[in-house]
Design a protein around this motif. Structure first.
Motif, mmCIF file in Angstrom:
data_model
loop_
_atom_site.group_PDB
_atom_site.id
_atom_site.type_symbol
_atom_site.label_atom_id
_atom_site.label_comp_id
_atom_site.label_asym_id
_atom_site.label_seq_id
_atom_site.Cartn_x
_atom_site.Cartn_y
_atom_site.Cartn_z
ATOM 1 N N GLN A 272 -8.921 -9.713 -6.175
ATOM 2 C CA GLN A 272 -7.579 -9.426 -5.659
ATOM 3 C C GLN A 272 -6.925 -8.293 -6.442
ATOM 4 O OE1 GLN A 272 -6.285 -13.579 -6.047
ATOM 5 N NE2 GLN A 272 -5.652 -13.478 -3.910
ATOM 6 N N ILE A 273 -7.105 -8.293 -7.767
ATOM 7 C CA ILE A 273 -6.536 -7.221 -8.593
ATOM 8 C C ILE A 273 -7.147 -5.880 -8.207
ATOM 9 C CG2 ILE A 273 -6.423 -6.284 -10.931
ATOM 10 C CD1 ILE A 273 -6.191 -9.193 -11.945
ATOM 11 N N ALA A 274 -8.466 -5.874 -7.971
ATOM 12 C CA ALA A 274 -9.147 -4.637 -7.566
ATOM 13 C C ALA A 274 -8.595 -4.145 -6.225
ATOM 14 C CB ALA A 274 -10.650 -4.878 -7.467
ATOM 15 N N GLY A 275 -8.393 -5.082 -5.279
ATOM 16 C CA GLY A 275 -7.843 -4.729 -3.970
ATOM 17 C C GLY A 275 -6.433 -4.186 -4.089
ATOM 18 N N ALA A 276 -5.633 -4.841 -4.942
ATOM 19 C CA ALA A 276 -4.244 -4.403 -5.149
ATOM 20 C C ALA A 276 -4.204 -2.994 -5.740
ATOM 21 C CB ALA A 276 -3.524 -5.382 -6.077
ATOM 22 N N LEU A 277 -5.073 -2.733 -6.723
ATOM 23 C CA LEU A 277 -5.118 -1.413 -7.353
ATOM 24 C C LEU A 277 -5.545 -0.333 -6.363
ATOM 25 C CD1 LEU A 277 -6.674 -2.276 -10.852
ATOM 26 C CD2 LEU A 277 -4.315 -1.589 -10.356
ATOM 27 N N LEU A 278 -6.462 -0.678 -5.467
ATOM 28 C CA LEU A 278 -6.912 0.271 -4.443
ATOM 29 C C LEU A 278 -5.771 0.647 -3.510
ATOM 30 C CD1 LEU A 278 -10.491 -0.642 -3.166
ATOM 31 C CD2 LEU A 278 -9.624 1.629 -3.722
ATOM 32 N N ILE A 279 -5.003 -0.366 -3.076
ATOM 33 C CA ILE A 279 -3.888 -0.115 -2.161
ATOM 34 C C ILE A 279 -2.810 0.716 -2.846
ATOM 35 C CG2 ILE A 279 -1.991 -1.214 -0.871
ATOM 36 C CD1 ILE A 279 -3.944 -3.523 -0.266
ATOM 37 N N LEU A 280 -2.462 0.354 -4.074
ATOM 38 C CA LEU A 280 -1.418 1.093 -4.795
ATOM 39 C C LEU A 280 -1.874 2.515 -5.130
ATOM 40 C CD1 LEU A 280 -0.008 -1.677 -7.172
ATOM 41 C CD2 LEU A 280 0.809 -0.955 -4.937
ATOM 42 N N SER A 281 -3.160 2.677 -5.433
ATOM 43 C CA SER A 281 -3.693 4.023 -5.679
ATOM 44 C C SER A 281 -3.599 4.863 -4.414
ATOM 45 C CB SER A 281 -5.161 3.943 -6.130
ATOM 46 O OG SER A 281 -5.260 3.259 -7.358
ATOM 47 N N SER A 282 -3.827 4.223 -3.263
ATOM 48 C CA SER A 282 -3.743 4.925 -1.982
ATOM 49 C C SER A 282 -2.318 5.387 -1.712
ATOM 50 C CB SER A 282 -4.227 4.011 -0.853
ATOM 51 O OG SER A 282 -5.581 3.666 -1.038
ATOM 52 N N VAL A 283 -1.350 4.550 -2.101
ATOM 53 C CA VAL A 283 0.058 4.917 -1.935
ATOM 54 C C VAL A 283 0.367 6.160 -2.766
ATOM 55 C CG1 VAL A 283 2.447 4.203 -2.363
ATOM 56 C CG2 VAL A 283 0.814 2.550 -1.455
ATOM 57 N N ILE A 284 -0.127 6.178 -3.999
ATOM 58 C CA ILE A 284 0.104 7.326 -4.881
ATOM 59 C C ILE A 284 -0.567 8.580 -4.320
ATOM 60 C CG2 ILE A 284 -0.397 8.277 -7.175
ATOM 61 C CD1 ILE A 284 -0.075 5.391 -8.259
ATOM 62 N N ILE A 285 -1.803 8.422 -3.845
ATOM 63 C CA ILE A 285 -2.545 9.566 -3.283
ATOM 64 C C ILE A 285 -1.812 10.173 -2.098
ATOM 65 C CG2 ILE A 285 -4.629 10.209 -1.982
ATOM 66 C CD1 ILE A 285 -6.160 8.195 -3.758
ATOM 67 N N VAL A 286 -1.327 9.323 -1.201
ATOM 68 C CA VAL A 286 -0.697 9.826 0.023
ATOM 69 C C VAL A 286 0.662 10.469 -0.258
ATOM 70 C CG1 VAL A 286 0.733 7.905 0.863
ATOM 71 C CG2 VAL A 286 -0.610 9.256 2.486
ATOM 72 N N ASN A 287 1.236 10.187 -1.422
ATOM 73 C CA ASN A 287 2.556 10.748 -1.747
ATOM 74 C C ASN A 287 2.526 11.925 -2.716
ATOM 75 O OD1 ASN A 287 4.862 9.235 -0.445
ATOM 76 N ND2 ASN A 287 3.651 7.526 -1.185
ATOM 77 N N LEU A 288 1.381 12.187 -3.314
ATOM 78 C CA LEU A 288 1.308 13.310 -4.234
ATOM 79 C C LEU A 288 1.201 14.630 -3.482
ATOM 80 C CD1 LEU A 288 -0.854 11.925 -7.136
ATOM 81 C CD2 LEU A 288 1.556 12.553 -7.182
ATOM 82 N N PRO A 289 1.820 15.705 -4.053
ATOM 83 C CA PRO A 289 2.145 16.956 -3.377
ATOM 84 C C PRO A 289 1.960 16.981 -1.877
ATOM 85 C CG PRO A 289 1.388 17.495 -5.496
ATOM 86 C CD PRO A 289 1.402 15.952 -5.400
ATOM 87 N N ALA A 290 2.168 17.978 -1.213
ATOM 88 C CA ALA A 290 2.087 18.114 0.262
ATOM 89 C C ALA A 290 3.444 17.875 0.866
ATOM 90 C CB ALA A 290 1.104 17.127 0.858
ATOM 91 N N ARG A 291 3.778 18.651 1.842
ATOM 92 C CA ARG A 291 5.027 18.569 2.604
ATOM 93 C C ARG A 291 6.230 18.429 1.691
ATOM 94 N NH1 ARG A 291 4.232 13.976 6.821
ATOM 95 N NH2 ARG A 291 4.015 12.924 4.846
ATOM 96 N N ARG A 292 6.276 19.230 0.623
ATOM 97 C CA ARG A 292 7.412 19.160 -0.300
ATOM 98 C C ARG A 292 8.728 19.368 0.411
ATOM 99 N NH1 ARG A 292 6.767 19.104 -5.604
ATOM 100 N NH2 ARG A 292 4.659 19.205 -6.415
ATOM 101 N N LYS A 293 8.667 20.167 1.461
ATOM 102 C CA LYS A 293 9.884 20.498 2.199
ATOM 103 C C LYS A 293 10.559 19.266 2.775
ATOM 104 C CE LYS A 293 11.186 24.298 5.185
ATOM 105 N NZ LYS A 293 10.708 25.236 6.195
ATOM 106 N N ASN A 294 9.714 18.364 3.304
ATOM 107 C CA ASN A 294 10.280 17.181 3.960
ATOM 108 C C ASN A 294 10.110 15.919 3.141
ATOM 109 O OD1 ASN A 294 10.973 18.618 6.297
ATOM 110 N ND2 ASN A 294 8.869 18.510 7.045
ATOM 111 N N ALA A 295 9.575 16.063 1.931
ATOM 112 C CA ALA A 295 9.247 14.878 1.144
ATOM 113 C C ALA A 295 10.436 13.997 0.880
ATOM 114 C CB ALA A 295 8.615 15.304 -0.197
ATOM 115 N N GLY A 296 11.579 14.630 0.482
ATOM 116 C CA GLY A 296 12.757 13.828 0.163
ATOM 117 C C GLY A 296 13.233 13.025 1.331
#
Length: 306
Positions: A272-296
């Protein structure tokens, strides 16, 4: 310290979202159903928002057109009512820790829905985040099938909360093109309350609300992890980059997990911890740089209803 303050406020707001289980489980112990808890939350939140609006946002209290109600039927009923119902049900079916992690499948749903309805492209980074989310859910649900703390209803409603959360970003994006964030938030809760109070017949619990503990839990639910969390988070968001804010906000599931372990005696297995870390890592990946203009704006629309 001035540079750090916005980041601290974002983390504080996300932490307030992370303690919502205290109010949800407290009201559940007093016989409230998941839908009644949602109705209680939106009613008290709408009440506080109206007060804040009269004091600080008078120019944002009115809609420009009655036809715009459709935006808020989307954010209020199709998203917030569905999202909260699923989330609160999941909390009572599975551990708080797993419920909040499944809520964070929302960015994966946003990616897919944005591709289908907003014609936004899917690049390798987004595809990796979606794949990581799916694998994380598989680890939590599939490989934990023998765990008595994991139920099918819990997993489905947990994923439903992520889907409902994602819907807010889609509807919210359209509403934010025309309205101030406060207006969107206010009418989201007003429409949700107008819909839920008759459906749940919340007035039949008038006597229960006379109980001091129930009243404090209800007021707390509408104010602390809702209105206060939104204002604190938004204050920080206005002074920093949206993508950074979205990553900092992942402190929410960490707080919820700590709450589950320390207060409710929940245990998370290695899988479960491994699954949780995968999901949270995915959240970080999808939010790191890109579309800075509309990010806020996107980060704002993705968090307003929480």
């Amino acid at each position: 310290m001035k540079k750090l303050l916005p980041f601290l406020m974002i983390a504080f707001g996300a932490s307030l979202w992370g303690i919502i289980a205290v109010f949800v489980k407290g009201l559940g112990e007093h016989g409230f159903t998941a839908m009644e808890i949602v109705a209680t939350r939106v009613f008290f939140a709408a009440f506080f928002l109206i007060l804040f609006g009269i004091v600080n946002f008078r120019s944002h209290l009115k809609l420009k057109s009655s036809s715009d109600i459709g935006f808020f039927v989307g954010t209020g009923i199709l998203s917030i009512v569905f999202f909260n119902y699923c989330y609160f049900t999941a909390m009572n079916q599975i551990s708080v820790s797993v419920a909040v992690v499944l809520l964070y499948t929302a960015p994966a749903f946003v990616t897919v829905l944005s591709y289908l309805f907003l014609k936004e492209g899917i690049n390798l980074r987004k595809a990796a985040a979606v794949a990581g989310t799916i694998l994380g859910c598989t680890l939590i649900a599939g490989l934990s099938a023998g765990n008595s703390d994991i139920t099918l209803i819990g997993i489905l409603t947990g994923l439903g909360s992520g889907f409902g959360y994602a819907l807010y970003t889609i509807f919210g994006k359209f509403a934010l093109r025309k309205y101030h964030p406060f207006t969107v938030t206010l009418y989201t809760f007003l429409i949700a309350a107008a819909f839920l109070i008759p459906v749940t017949r919340l007035w039949t619990k008038a006597e229960v609300f006379l109980n001091t503990e129930v009243l404090l839990l209800s007021i707390g639910l509408g104010f602390v992890p809702t209105v206060l969390a939104y204002f604190v988070y938004t204050w920080g968001l206005e002074k920093t980059d949206g993508s950074k804010a979205a990553v900092i906000a992942t402190v929410e599931p960490v707080v919820a997990m700590l709450l589950g372990v320390t207060i409710y005696g929940e245990n998370l297995g290695a899988v479960q911890i491994a699954g949780a870390l995968l999901i949270l890592s995915s959240v970080i990946i999808v939010n790191l740089p890109a579309r800075r203009k509309n990010a806020g704006k996107m980060a704002e629309s993705g968090k307003l209803e929480h």
